[in-house]
Motif scaffolding. Structure first.
Motif, PDB file in Angstrom:
ATOM      1  N   ILE A 199       0.780  -1.281   0.144  1.00 16.41           N
ATOM      2  CA  ILE A 199      -0.146  -0.078   0.139  1.00 16.41           C
ATOM      3  C   ILE A 199       0.917   1.168  -0.032  1.00 16.41           C
ATOM      4  CG2 ILE A 199      -1.623  -1.229   1.148  1.00 16.41           C
ATOM      5  CD1 ILE A 199      -1.180   0.209   3.827  1.00 16.41           C
ATOM      6  N   ASN A 200       0.245   2.358  -0.425  1.00 13.64           N
ATOM      7  CA  ASN A 200       1.302   3.554  -0.440  1.00 13.64           C
ATOM      8  C   ASN A 200       1.805   3.819   0.873  1.00 13.64           C
ATOM      9  OD1 ASN A 200       0.852   7.191  -0.358  1.00 13.64           O
ATOM     10  ND2 ASN A 200       1.988   6.092  -1.808  1.00 13.64           N
ATOM     11  N   HIS A 338       3.828   1.853 -11.039  1.00 11.93           N
ATOM     12  CA  HIS A 338       3.327   1.678  -9.829  1.00 11.93           C
ATOM     13  C   HIS A 338       2.008   2.335  -9.386  1.00 11.93           C
ATOM     14  CE1 HIS A 338       6.948  -0.851  -9.738  1.00 11.93           C
ATOM     15  NE2 HIS A 338       6.371  -1.651  -8.827  1.00 11.93           N
ATOM     16  N   PHE A 339       0.768   1.914  -9.481  1.00 11.61           N
ATOM     17  CA  PHE A 339      -0.255   2.757  -9.242  1.00 11.61           C
ATOM     18  C   PHE A 339      -1.093   2.320  -8.213  1.00 11.61           C
ATOM     19  CE2 PHE A 339       0.563   1.603 -13.961  1.00 11.61           C
ATOM     20  CZ  PHE A 339       1.334   2.932 -14.162  1.00 11.61           C
ATOM     21  N   ASN A 340      -1.822   3.487  -7.536  1.00 14.60           N
ATOM     22  CA  ASN A 340      -2.777   3.197  -6.262  1.00 14.60           C
ATOM     23  C   ASN A 340      -4.141   2.938  -6.885  1.00 14.60           C
ATOM     24  OD1 ASN A 340      -1.288   3.838  -3.640  1.00 14.60           O
ATOM     25  ND2 ASN A 340      -0.326   4.901  -5.316  1.00 14.60           N
ATOM     26  N   ILE A 356      -4.444  -0.289  -3.051  1.00 10.17           N
ATOM     27  CA  ILE A 356      -2.975  -0.665  -2.927  1.00 10.17           C
ATOM     28  C   ILE A 356      -2.448  -0.218  -3.933  1.00 10.17           C
ATOM     29  CG2 ILE A 356      -3.945  -3.127  -2.031  1.00 10.17           C
ATOM     30  CD1 ILE A 356      -3.010  -2.853  -5.685  1.00 10.17           C
ATOM     31  N   GLU A 357      -0.832  -0.482  -3.611  1.00 11.18           N
ATOM     32  CA  GLU A 357       0.159   0.064  -4.703  1.00 11.18           C
ATOM     33  C   GLU A 357       0.738  -1.019  -5.324  1.00 11.18           C
ATOM     34  OE1 GLU A 357       2.116   4.251  -4.538  1.00 11.18           O
ATOM     35  OE2 GLU A 357       3.508   2.830  -3.420  1.00 11.18           O
ATOM     36  N   SER A 358       0.681  -1.050  -6.487  1.00 15.51           N
ATOM     37  CA  SER A 358       1.239  -2.439  -7.345  1.00 15.51           C
ATOM     38  C   SER A 358       1.788  -2.263  -8.835  1.00 15.51           C
ATOM     39  CB  SER A 358       0.105  -3.474  -6.887  1.00 15.51           C
ATOM     40  OG  SER A 358       0.841  -4.747  -7.025  1.00 15.51           O
ATOM     41  N   CYS A 383       0.812  -3.727   6.364  1.00 15.65           N
ATOM     42  CA  CYS A 383      -0.395  -3.144   5.641  1.00 15.65           C
ATOM     43  C   CYS A 383      -1.526  -3.217   6.188  1.00 15.65           C
ATOM     44  CB  CYS A 383      -0.204  -3.607   4.169  1.00 15.65           C
ATOM     45  SG  CYS A 383       1.273  -3.367   3.348  1.00 15.65           S
ATOM     46  N   MET A 384      -1.875  -4.261   6.746  1.00 15.67           N
ATOM     47  CA  MET A 384      -3.335  -4.418   7.184  1.00 15.67           C
ATOM     48  C   MET A 384      -3.567  -3.541   8.375  1.00 15.67           C
ATOM     49  SD  MET A 384      -5.646  -6.530   5.822  1.00 15.67           S
ATOM     50  CE  MET A 384      -6.697  -6.499   7.080  1.00 15.67           C
TER      51      MET A 384
END
Length: 488
Positions: A199-200, A338-340, A356-358, A383-384
């Protein structure tokens, strides 16, 4: 090609100029229109003069307009870029100052933590106003590119409640990759291939390959520990690499806010951070940097204007995603970045609704995410913790439920490691009262919050933090820049 790009919060002068020149590095984009909008006529006037100078110096037909009327700027826009800071530096100062009274020491405070959550409360009503305008007056199918923090919360609200085609963009992944390429001795960043996901501001390099050769944990640790600069500036990130087995994209200081083991006690803070630059962990470091940057720009504006007369050099196009996304969508030149975005199964062990950022690929068909990625368990667990806080924060911002807002702050990892529930309840009341002018959804709750504050027995303290520096004067900044120039 001729289309319209609107930039909201265009008074973020340096960043707006970077986005502008990046986009004009694409030959097909010479005829586009840039519509700048901001609340500040003063800032708009300065940035428009700079961009007009760029256009004139390069002999371009590009059109630049500027207005404080946001709907007018958005009319017919195919792309809308947001880089707003709702509440400005004044509200941001409260994001740092008030939590310090309760023992919460933040370096940046713009993503989660007490400061980031309140920042989201200020942003989300405005983001929804943007989305309403985009739906009503922008071009059909317009794409909203959000650069503003808190990235995940803003993007979450725009997608789930704003009902606009939205992608969140950040540069943390690129910066982390540049570090890794350097410590591994790569001659070019293009020699490094990687998969980075999470995630960001909590994204993880889960696959690294240098010229096709896979890089393991031990080799990466040795490379960072041998580096004369990063071994000192990134102590916390290196420790996380040793324990988690993967490197984080986020800076030493920012990462310390999400992993409370490193920032919950003053003596631990000073052990893990580095004071050579704000980004490595300084208390309120980004607030100081932002204040100095704004002061410097205001004072040295003629120099910025003069620099705008230089030719655009496509070789110096930055790795900010926006221009590359627009180029891919409009020309079909494929771009990998890589995008949110909303998860929807991209990362198998994070919730479907999370932002998410992936990695993804862009072409004329849109942004296409690489699905089926599974994070290492420790990374997913970290992240959670943030995702649960983000979800509650977004829902609180939408509903104006101050009790849910307090629960979101209470569940923040750093806040929970430092403060008691009673302290959190009072702190949120104090922050909501202090920032009431930017929190319309909590207007009904402000009188009761004031009443509780007048009767509260929870003690606070005036504390500058474990590693605070004062904002430097223009003279001090000039002297430092001169010294660096002489040394370099």
């Amino acid at each position: 090609m001729s289309f319209k790009i609107a930039i909201i919060g265009a008074g973020s002068v340096g960043f707006t100029k970077k986005l502008f020149t990046d986009i004009l590095c694409v030959p097909e984009f010479r005829d586009v229109e840039f519509a700048l909008t901001d609340l500040s006529e003063h800032n708009l006037g300065m940035i428009k003069a700079i961009l007009d100078k760029v256009v004139e110096a390069n002999g371009l037909p590009t059109r630049v307009t500027a207005t404080t009327d946001r709907r007018k700027a958005l009319e017919g826009a195919r792309y809308i870029i947001s880089c707003v800071r709702v509440g400005g530096l004044g509200a941001y100062a409260d994001d740092i100052r008030i939590p310090l009274k309760y023992g919460i020491d933040q370096c940046v405070g713009d993503t989660i933590c007490a400061g980031g959550i309140l920042y989201g409360q200020r942003n989300i009503p405005v983001i929804l106003d943007f989305c309403k305008d985009i739906r009503e007056v922008a071009a059909t199918g317009a794409k909203f590119l959000n650069y503003a923090n808190p990235m995940a919360m803003n993007t979450w609200a725009a997608i789930e409640y704003g009902k606009v085609d939205t992608v969140g963009l950040c540069h943390g992944v690129q910066h982390g990759a540049e570090q890794i390429a350097e410590v591994l001795g790569a001659k070019s960043r293009h020699e490094l291939d990687y998969v980075c996901s999470g995630i960001n501001h909590q994204t993880w390099f889960i696959d690294l390959r240098l010229n096709g050769r896979r890089i393991g944990k031990d080799e990466l640790i040795a490379a960072f520990e041998a580096h004369p600069v990063y071994s000192q500036q990134e102590k916390l990130r290196i420790d996380v690499l040793k324990r988690f087995g993967v490197y984080s994209t986020e800076s030493n200081g920012h990462l310390s806010e999400y992993l409370p083991w490193y920032r919950k006690r003053p003596d631990e803070i000073t052990r893990w951070i580095d004071m050579s630059d704000w980004i490595h962990g300084e208390t309120g470091g980004y607030l100081r940097y932002s204040t100095e940057t704004r002061n410097w720009f205001e004072t040295e504006y003629p120099q910025f204007l003069e620099a705008a007369s230089k030719p655009i050099d496509p070789e110096k196009r930055s790795n900010e995603h926006a221009s590359h996304i627009l180029e891919a969508l409009e020309t079909n030149r494929v771009y990998r970045g890589h995008f949110n975005v909303r998860n929807n199964g991209v990362i198998t062990n994070l919730p479907q609704d999370a932002i998410i950022e992936s990695p993804g690929f862009v072409d004329r068909f849109g942004i296409n995410m690489a699905a089926g990625i599974t994070l290492p368990e420790a990374c997913a667990a970290t992240c959670m913790s943030s995702i649960n806080v983000q979800r509650m924060s977004v829902h609180a911002a939408i509903s104006g439920d101050i009790d849910l807002l307090k629960l979101a702050v209470l569940h923040d990892p750093l806040v929970g490691a430092v403060s008691t529930p009673e302290e959190v309840w009072q702190m949120v009341d104090e922050m909501v009262v202090a920032q009431a002018q930017w929190l319309p959804q909590y207007a009904h709750a402000v009188p009761a919050a004031k009443e509780r504050l007048s009767k509260s027995a929870v003690k606070t303290r005036e504390w500058a933090g474990a590693a605070r520096r004062n904002v430097r004067s223009i003279e001090e900044l000039r002297a430092e820049k001169a010294a660096l120039k002489q040394a370099g």
